[in-house]
Design an enzyme around this catalytic site. Structure first.
Site, mmCIF file in Angstrom:
data_model
loop_
_atom_site.group_PDB
_atom_site.id
_atom_site.type_symbol
_atom_site.label_atom_id
_atom_site.label_comp_id
_atom_site.label_asym_id
_atom_site.label_seq_id
_atom_site.Cartn_x
_atom_site.Cartn_y
_atom_site.Cartn_z
ATOM 1 N N ASP A 163 5.799 4.763 5.526
ATOM 2 C CA ASP A 163 6.654 3.818 5.856
ATOM 3 C C ASP A 163 6.461 2.425 5.217
ATOM 4 O O ASP A 163 7.350 1.480 5.785
ATOM 5 C CB ASP A 163 6.477 3.565 7.473
ATOM 6 C CG ASP A 163 4.846 2.903 7.683
ATOM 7 O OD1 ASP A 163 4.062 3.626 6.794
ATOM 8 O OD2 ASP A 163 4.549 1.675 8.886
ATOM 9 N N HIS A 164 6.103 2.237 3.947
ATOM 10 C CA HIS A 164 5.897 1.078 3.535
ATOM 11 C C HIS A 164 7.145 1.656 2.249
ATOM 12 O O HIS A 164 6.994 0.213 0.800
ATOM 13 C CB HIS A 164 5.034 0.176 3.456
ATOM 14 C CG HIS A 164 4.019 0.038 4.844
ATOM 15 N ND1 HIS A 164 3.716 -1.332 5.035
ATOM 16 C CD2 HIS A 164 3.887 0.414 5.429
ATOM 17 C CE1 HIS A 164 3.513 -1.701 5.906
ATOM 18 N NE2 HIS A 164 3.272 0.554 6.483
ATOM 19 N N HIS A 202 1.464 4.177 2.120
ATOM 20 C CA HIS A 202 1.670 4.770 3.337
ATOM 21 C C HIS A 202 3.341 5.238 3.288
ATOM 22 O O HIS A 202 4.149 3.408 2.530
ATOM 23 C CB HIS A 202 1.434 4.341 4.300
ATOM 24 C CG HIS A 202 0.497 4.435 4.764
ATOM 25 N ND1 HIS A 202 -0.576 3.661 5.993
ATOM 26 C CD2 HIS A 202 -0.992 5.600 4.276
ATOM 27 C CE1 HIS A 202 -1.867 4.216 5.140
ATOM 28 N NE2 HIS A 202 -1.888 5.527 4.729
ATOM 29 N N ASP A 256 -0.415 -3.491 6.388
ATOM 30 C CA ASP A 256 -1.434 -3.232 7.129
ATOM 31 C C ASP A 256 -2.750 -3.330 7.172
ATOM 32 O O ASP A 256 -3.055 -3.119 7.853
ATOM 33 C CB ASP A 256 -0.530 -2.057 7.504
ATOM 34 C CG ASP A 256 0.333 -1.127 7.800
ATOM 35 O OD1 ASP A 256 0.988 -1.991 8.463
ATOM 36 O OD2 ASP A 256 0.787 0.060 7.428
ATOM 37 N N HIS A 296 0.471 -0.954 0.108
ATOM 38 C CA HIS A 296 0.043 0.039 0.245
ATOM 39 C C HIS A 296 0.936 1.214 0.110
ATOM 40 O O HIS A 296 2.050 1.495 0.410
ATOM 41 C CB HIS A 296 -0.672 0.292 0.883
ATOM 42 C CG HIS A 296 -0.112 0.395 2.329
ATOM 43 N ND1 HIS A 296 0.253 -0.597 2.878
ATOM 44 C CD2 HIS A 296 -0.402 0.735 3.690
ATOM 45 C CE1 HIS A 296 1.093 -0.574 4.047
ATOM 46 N NE2 HIS A 296 0.057 1.126 5.150
ATOM 47 N N HIS A 299 4.095 -4.079 11.030
ATOM 48 C CA HIS A 299 4.811 -3.876 12.634
ATOM 49 C C HIS A 299 4.746 -4.910 13.395
ATOM 50 O O HIS A 299 3.887 -6.197 13.817
ATOM 51 C CB HIS A 299 3.722 -3.050 12.578
ATOM 52 C CG HIS A 299 4.018 -1.752 11.566
ATOM 53 N ND1 HIS A 299 3.984 -0.188 12.275
ATOM 54 C CD2 HIS A 299 3.095 -1.647 11.008
ATOM 55 C CE1 HIS A 299 4.138 0.140 11.238
ATOM 56 N NE2 HIS A 299 3.173 -0.515 9.884
ATOM 57 N N HIS A 332 -7.526 -0.703 5.097
ATOM 58 C CA HIS A 332 -6.896 0.265 5.294
ATOM 59 C C HIS A 332 -5.971 1.214 4.911
ATOM 60 O O HIS A 332 -6.507 2.555 4.999
ATOM 61 C CB HIS A 332 -5.927 -0.589 5.867
ATOM 62 C CG HIS A 332 -4.440 0.091 6.277
ATOM 63 N ND1 HIS A 332 -3.799 1.317 7.829
ATOM 64 C CD2 HIS A 332 -2.972 0.729 6.257
ATOM 65 C CE1 HIS A 332 -3.001 1.137 8.010
ATOM 66 N NE2 HIS A 332 -2.138 0.491 7.149
HETATM 67 FE FE FE Z 1 2.597 0.601 8.189
HETATM 68 ZN ZN ZN Z 2 -0.241 1.530 6.570
#
Ligand code: FE
Ligand code: ZN
Length: 263
Positions: free
Chosen positions: A59-60, A57, A137, A55, A175, A115
């Protein structure tokens, strides 16, 4: 043929960047940061073949362009999320029914909106190891992702697809949220003895700095309240917390997610 190794590469506070390799080539999933992947590849003397993204985001995705440029790795990412590297580099847009061949393994793409609107997961059956799911996530051990871009009904349907995978499937979550998720799960289902035992085992792992993931589909079906909204105890806890919630699975799920957000 070499056997495969699966490792969670820690990044930021609590992210895991999953790396699967055969001793020569690797694939990584959701590299939010390039540096820890570069270090790991160097240490293990691996080349990066493919990058799988679940996805949009940061942090990915933060390390995708740097890794793509350094290794020439092929990039696969969801068609229905707007990716931060869109228009800046070539990548393959994936959705339900598509598949990716990486490390010679056939990875089935599953749409799991909730998400984010375009979130996807990758499921494969590498030779000589358990089936493996990279779920970003969407599914966490003992919990699920927040509903930033989807409805409770969408997320519940997404989780239902994942929970139907084989019980021994490695669940590779992005995570380390497990202990917090399980503390909440115990409030929801204090009578679940499998949950109590699993919580103790996970607490011991964290004391020794060992990742609690991968989990498995069988474990999640036994302990994760977001996969268990049709269980009497889960329903009763949600209804005592939010009296008057219509007792359909989607409404119970939505109220459970609300409860977790404020717990
Ligand atoms: Fe994340
Ligand atoms: Zn995420």
């Amino acid at each position: 043929m070499n056997s495969f190794s699966l490792l969670p590469v820690p990044a930021f506070n609590d992210n895991y960047l999953w790396l699967l390799h055969d001793g020569a080539k690797a694939l990584v999933v959701d590299p939010g940061d390039a540096a820890p992947i570069v270090d790991t590849l160097r240490k293990l003397n691996l080349n990066l073949e493919s990058i799988l993204v679940t996805h949009h985001h940061a942090d990915h995705t933060g390390g995708v362009m740097a890794l793509h440029e350094k290794y020439g790795a092929k990039v696969f990412a969801p068609a229905l999320d707007t990716m931060p590297f869109e228009g800046k580099m070539a990548y393959q847009r994936m959705g339900e029914g598509d598949s990716v061949t990486a490390l010679g393994i056939h990875w089935q793409v599953i749409d799991v909106p909730g998400h984010t609107a375009g979130h996807i997961a990758y499921f494969g059956e590498p030779a000589g190891m358990a089936p493996t799911l990279f779920c970003g996530d969407t599914l966490f051990s003992g919990g699920c992702g927040r509903l930033f871009e989807g409805t409770p009904a969408q997320m519940r349907a997404s989780l239902a697809k994942l929970s139907a995978l084989p019980g021994n499937t490695n669940v590779c979550c992005a995570h380390e949220y497990t202990l917090a998720n399980l503390a909440f799960a115990r409030r929801v289902e204090p009578g679940n003895t499998a949950l109590m035992r699993y919580s103790e085992a996970c607490a011991k792992k964290r004391e020794n700095n060992i990742p609690t993931v991968p989990s498995s589909i069988a474990i999640e079906c036994a302990v994760n309240p977001f996969l268990r909204v049709e269980q009497d105890e889960v329903m009763a806890s949600v209804l005592s917390q939010f009296p008057g919630t219509p007792s359909t699975p989607d409404n119970i799920f939505g109220a459970l997610r609300e409860w977790k957000n404020t717990a």
